[in-house]
Design an enzyme around this catalytic site. Structure first.
Site, PDB file in Angstrom:
ATOM      1  N   LYS A  68     -84.394 116.580 -64.813  1.00  0.00           N
ATOM      2  CA  LYS A  68     -83.465 115.659 -65.492  1.00  0.00           C
ATOM      3  C   LYS A  68     -83.001 114.577 -64.525  1.00  0.00           C
ATOM      4  CE  LYS A  68     -78.940 116.829 -65.886  1.00  0.00           C
ATOM      5  NZ  LYS A  68     -77.966 115.856 -65.411  1.00  0.00           N
ATOM      6  N   ASN A  69     -82.640 114.997 -63.298  1.00  0.00           N
ATOM      7  CA  ASN A  69     -82.001 114.061 -62.374  1.00  0.00           C
ATOM      8  C   ASN A  69     -82.987 113.147 -61.653  1.00  0.00           C
ATOM      9  OD1 ASN A  69     -79.580 114.987 -63.207  1.00  0.00           O
ATOM     10  ND2 ASN A  69     -79.251 116.365 -61.478  1.00  0.00           N
ATOM     11  N   ARG A  99     -72.667 109.492 -67.714  1.00  0.00           N
ATOM     12  CA  ARG A  99     -72.310 108.905 -66.409  1.00  0.00           C
ATOM     13  C   ARG A  99     -73.469 108.115 -65.829  1.00  0.00           C
ATOM     14  NH1 ARG A  99     -69.314 109.823 -62.535  1.00  0.00           N
ATOM     15  NH2 ARG A  99     -70.916 109.965 -60.972  1.00  0.00           N
ATOM     16  N   CYS A 130     -65.020 113.613 -65.616  1.00  0.00           N
ATOM     17  CA  CYS A 130     -65.851 114.484 -66.453  1.00  0.00           C
ATOM     18  C   CYS A 130     -65.419 115.909 -66.115  1.00  0.00           C
ATOM     19  CB  CYS A 130     -67.313 114.217 -66.182  1.00  0.00           C
ATOM     20  SG  CYS A 130     -68.059 115.354 -65.054  1.00  0.00           S
ATOM     21  N   ARG A 144     -65.183 112.146 -60.253  1.00  0.00           N
ATOM     22  CA  ARG A 144     -66.514 111.552 -60.039  1.00  0.00           C
ATOM     23  C   ARG A 144     -66.503 110.017 -60.068  1.00  0.00           C
ATOM     24  NH1 ARG A 144     -71.028 114.710 -63.318  1.00  0.00           N
ATOM     25  NH2 ARG A 144     -72.336 113.869 -61.670  1.00  0.00           N
ATOM     26  N   PRO A 145     -65.737 109.361 -59.202  1.00  0.00           N
ATOM     27  CA  PRO A 145     -65.716 107.896 -59.152  1.00  0.00           C
ATOM     28  C   PRO A 145     -67.029 107.354 -58.577  1.00  0.00           C
ATOM     29  CG  PRO A 145     -64.495 108.789 -57.322  1.00  0.00           C
ATOM     30  CD  PRO A 145     -64.926 109.957 -58.149  1.00  0.00           C
ATOM     31  N   ASP A 179     -75.064 122.531 -57.974  1.00  0.00           N
ATOM     32  CA  ASP A 179     -75.511 122.832 -59.348  1.00  0.00           C
ATOM     33  C   ASP A 179     -75.883 124.297 -59.502  1.00  0.00           C
ATOM     34  OD1 ASP A 179     -77.310 119.690 -59.781  1.00  0.00           O
ATOM     35  OD2 ASP A 179     -75.187 120.202 -59.758  1.00  0.00           O
ATOM     36  N   ARG A 197     -78.046 119.208 -72.941  1.00  0.00           N
ATOM     37  CA  ARG A 197     -78.074 118.008 -72.092  1.00  0.00           C
ATOM     38  C   ARG A 197     -79.079 118.166 -70.960  1.00  0.00           C
ATOM     39  NH1 ARG A 197     -73.020 116.656 -69.338  1.00  0.00           N
ATOM     40  NH2 ARG A 197     -74.509 115.220 -68.454  1.00  0.00           N
TER      41      ARG A 197
HETATM   42  C1  EPZ Z   1     -75.679 113.966 -58.682  1.00  0.00           C
HETATM   43  O1  EPZ Z   1     -74.369 113.650 -59.076  1.00  0.00           O
HETATM   44  C2  EPZ Z   1     -76.283 114.829 -59.772  1.00  0.00           C
HETATM   45  N1  EPZ Z   1     -76.334 114.073 -61.015  1.00  0.00           N
HETATM   46  C3  EPZ Z   1     -75.417 116.076 -59.948  1.00  0.00           C
HETATM   47  O2  EPZ Z   1     -76.003 116.891 -60.949  1.00  0.00           O
HETATM   48  C4  EPZ Z   1     -75.420 116.842 -58.635  1.00  0.00           C
HETATM   49  O3  EPZ Z   1     -74.557 117.956 -58.767  1.00  0.00           O
HETATM   50  C5  EPZ Z   1     -74.904 115.933 -57.516  1.00  0.00           C
HETATM   51  O4  EPZ Z   1     -75.665 114.720 -57.465  1.00  0.00           O
HETATM   52  C6  EPZ Z   1     -75.043 116.597 -56.162  1.00  0.00           C
HETATM   53  O5  EPZ Z   1     -76.409 116.766 -55.878  1.00  0.00           O
HETATM   54  C7  EPZ Z   1     -77.361 113.199 -61.212  1.00  0.00           C
HETATM   55  O6  EPZ Z   1     -78.235 113.001 -60.383  1.00  0.00           O
HETATM   56  C8  EPZ Z   1     -77.372 112.495 -62.537  1.00  0.00           C
HETATM   57  P1  EPZ Z   1     -72.592 112.595 -55.671  1.00  0.00           P
HETATM   58  P2  EPZ Z   1     -73.584 112.476 -58.303  1.00  0.00           P
HETATM   59  O7  EPZ Z   1     -72.511 111.111 -55.804  1.00  0.00           O
HETATM   60  O8  EPZ Z   1     -74.523 111.497 -57.792  1.00  0.00           O
HETATM   61  C9  EPZ Z   1     -67.876 112.187 -55.029  1.00  0.00           C
HETATM   62  C10 EPZ Z   1     -76.064 118.009 -63.014  1.00  0.00           C
HETATM   63  O9  EPZ Z   1     -75.553 119.029 -63.454  1.00  0.00           O
HETATM   64  N2  EPZ Z   1     -68.158 110.750 -55.046  1.00  0.00           N
HETATM   65  O10 EPZ Z   1     -73.467 113.178 -54.618  1.00  0.00           O
HETATM   66  O11 EPZ Z   1     -72.475 112.032 -59.192  1.00  0.00           O
HETATM   67  C11 EPZ Z   1     -68.214 112.853 -56.348  1.00  0.00           C
HETATM   68  O12 EPZ Z   1     -67.098 112.805 -57.215  1.00  0.00           O
HETATM   69  C12 EPZ Z   1     -75.275 117.027 -62.179  1.00  0.00           C
HETATM   70  O13 EPZ Z   1     -77.259 117.684 -63.201  1.00  0.00           O
HETATM   71  C13 EPZ Z   1     -67.102 109.869 -54.860  1.00  0.00           C
HETATM   72  O14 EPZ Z   1     -65.961 110.267 -54.693  1.00  0.00           O
HETATM   73  O15 EPZ Z   1     -72.980 113.273 -57.067  1.00  0.00           O
HETATM   74  C14 EPZ Z   1     -68.541 114.267 -55.938  1.00  0.00           C
HETATM   75  O16 EPZ Z   1     -67.335 114.994 -55.808  1.00  0.00           O
HETATM   76  C15 EPZ Z   1     -73.854 117.500 -61.999  1.00  0.00           C
HETATM   77  N3  EPZ Z   1     -67.363 108.534 -54.893  1.00  0.00           N
HETATM   78  C16 EPZ Z   1     -69.193 114.091 -54.575  1.00  0.00           C
HETATM   79  O17 EPZ Z   1     -68.743 112.815 -54.087  1.00  0.00           O
HETATM   80  C17 EPZ Z   1     -68.636 108.042 -55.106  1.00  0.00           C
HETATM   81  O18 EPZ Z   1     -68.816 106.814 -55.118  1.00  0.00           O
HETATM   82  C18 EPZ Z   1     -70.709 114.094 -54.635  1.00  0.00           C
HETATM   83  O19 EPZ Z   1     -71.085 113.102 -55.539  1.00  0.00           O
HETATM   84  C19 EPZ Z   1     -69.696 108.957 -55.298  1.00  0.00           C
HETATM   85  C20 EPZ Z   1     -69.438 110.312 -55.252  1.00  0.00           C
END
Ligand code: EPZ
Length: 445
Positions: free
Chosen positions: A22-23, A92, A116, A121-122, A307, A421
């Site tokens: 998916k990702n 998102r 979410c 998740r900003p 995950d 999803r």
């Molecule tokens: C991706 O989310 C994946 N989603 C997530 O999978 C996965 O858990 C995550 O990466 C970690 O590998 C997709 O690829 C669509 P991050 P992402 O940016 O990119 C914070 C699933 O179930 N953060 O690495 O959103 C954020 O809130 C999903 O398939 C900021 O604060 O994760 C989180 O706490 C869930 N500011 C942490 O950092 C930002 O600008 C990691 O986020 C970006 C992130």
């Protein structure tokens, strides 16, 4: 509304094929905005998020043809650069169009995707980095949109303050057509990012990983179409491995990718799970004699992925002893705990002492919400009994299915659209392994 009705207690045995990731699918769809040529993408999972994102791209002007697990996208008549608020709220990942729209059309308006089930998740890390490439981006809290403009994006060196999987992908999707060289430091190492990179290189992009956590992108004039097959979904393989172990079963997984699951296999075998390498891409997962309590700390790749922690928790409810899960990536990813306890699990919350939490945790420390905790203590084994449950997010949903497959008696799990999803026809595939699970329309809910 639909629900799953599951009669647990039966070992899962048989063979299952892992769907495309998916990702990765979602990001390669977004990459189609970078060229006027057609992109042909194979091994695309039929899941809700895939069709939601395709709707967003069609809204912008992309032409999409779905043929089984192959999607053809041509984005040579993009006539909109705004993603509607209600769409962004449901998906998102739609915010990822920001980079390609900016670099190809000089503008983009996207909803703030924050907020979410698993945290605020900003996308501050995405926005800050694009500003360093020359974009002007304003957030209007009164309407919830980011307004971005960039007459021309230029390469620069960006050092992410903390790991961001999709933040890294946003910058790659912008850098491939930006003027000059973009260097990303403290860039994400998730293997799904590398699958996106491989596809972009096939489209004519110039991207390399010269050192750990470093990505270099040389902007080019144009990208062309290509045909690409998506890697299998690691999260799915982990889910089926745990399904085998928790039910005392024996499952043969096709399209397996052991080299991308080292952190999982380490703890899975330590906990008494059995992993048998049947072939390069076929792995057999079996329950061992006894499950042993084994602690995990979630981390960005190559660590134990966030995950995987929800499905892992349900396995640990059956393990002998006390185990802990310390979630360091998201600030509130334990929504399933209340429901597992309702089924007889013995899970409590606590906050480990960490020397420098603002640095240690991957989320922004100030985003923490009072009352949430970063770790759970699981005491096992406890007998799980049936219950009426409700899915709150995708991975928690998979966890409740696993728990119901283990529990004695008949369980119902509401809001299965959450699991749809990210998992294609999950109940059919589990039935193929002997599970007693059916999808039932829930009229009054
Ligand atoms: C991706 O989310 C994946 N989603 C997530 O999978 C996965 O858990 C995550 O990466 C970690 O590998 C997709 O690829 C669509 P991050 P992402 O940016 O990119 C914070 C699933 O179930 N953060 O690495 O959103 C954020 O809130 C999903 O398939 C900021 O604060 O994760 C989180 O706490 C869930 N500011 C942490 O950092 C930002 O600008 C990691 O986020 C970006 C992130």
């Amino acid at each position: 509304m639909e629900k799953f009705v599951i009669n647990g207690g039966k070992p899962l045995k048989g063979e299952v094929n892992i769907s495309g990731a998916k990702n990765v699918a979602l990001k390669i769809f977004v990459a189609s905005l970078l060229t006027n040529d057609e992109l042909i993408i194979h091994n695309v999972p039929h899941i809700r998020d895939v069709f939601l994102l395709l709707e967003v791209l069609e809204h912008l002007g992309s032409k999409v043809i779905v043929n089984e697990h192959t999607i053809r996208i041509r984005s040579n008549h993009i006539h909109k650069t705004l993603v509607p608020l209600e769409v962004g709220a449901r998906l998102r990942t739609s915010s990822l169009v920001l980079g390609p729209l900016l670099v190809r059309y000089g503008e983009a308006t996207i909803p703030n995707p924050g907020g979410c089930r698993i945290g605020i998740r900003p996308i501050d890390r995405h926005i800050e980095a694009l500003r360093q490439m020359g974009a002007t981006i304003e957030y209007h809290s009164e309407d919830g949109y980011f307004y971005a403009k960039a007459p021309s994006l230029h390469g620069t060196t960006v050092t992410f303050p903390k790991n961001t999987h999709t933040g890294t992908e946003t910058l790659i999707l912008a850098g491939v057509l930006a003027k000059g060289k973009t260097v990303l430091k403290n860039a994400a190492e998730e293997v799904e990012v590398d699958d996106l990179i491989s596809c972009l290189i096939r489209m004519g992009a110039r991207i390399s990983r010269p050192a750990p956590r470093t990505i270099v992108i040389e902007g080019v004039e144009k990208l062309h179409g290509t045909e690409y097959s998506i890697m299998p979904d690691r999260n799915e393989e982990v889910t089926f491995a745990i399904a085998a172990a928790i039910t005392g079963g024996d499952v043969l997984v096709h399209s397996s990718q052991r080299n991308n699951l080292v952190a999982f296999h380490d703890v899975f075998t330590k906990a008494g799970g059995i992993v048998i390498e049947e072939d390069t891409s076929i792995t057999r997962y079996k329950a061992g004699k006894k499950l042993l309590a084994t602690d995990v700390v979630t981390e960005p790749h190559p660590g134990f992925m966030t995950d995987w922690q929800a499905p892992w928790a349900v396995l640990m409810t059956q393990a002998d002893g006390k185990s802990t899960i310390h979630e360091t990536v998201f600030e509130s990813r334990f929504s399933y705990v209340r429901q597992l306890n309702k089924m007889g699990a013995n899970i409590s919350f606590f906050d480990p002492k960490v020397p420098n939490p603002t640095e240690f945790y991957n989320f922004n420390w100030q985003d923490r919400v009072e009352g949430y905790h970063q770790a759970i203590l699981i005491t096992g084994p406890t007998k799980l009994h049936n219950a009426i449950l409700e899915m709150e997010d995708l991975r928690a949903g998979a966890t409740l299915v696993l728990a119901a497959l283990k529990a004695e008696g008949e369980s119902s799990i509401l809001k299965v659209e959450q699991i749809d999803r990210g998992y294609e026809k999950i109940e059919e595939r589990l039935r193929g392994l002997g599970a007693r699970i059916s999808r039932v329309r829930e009229d009054f809910a």
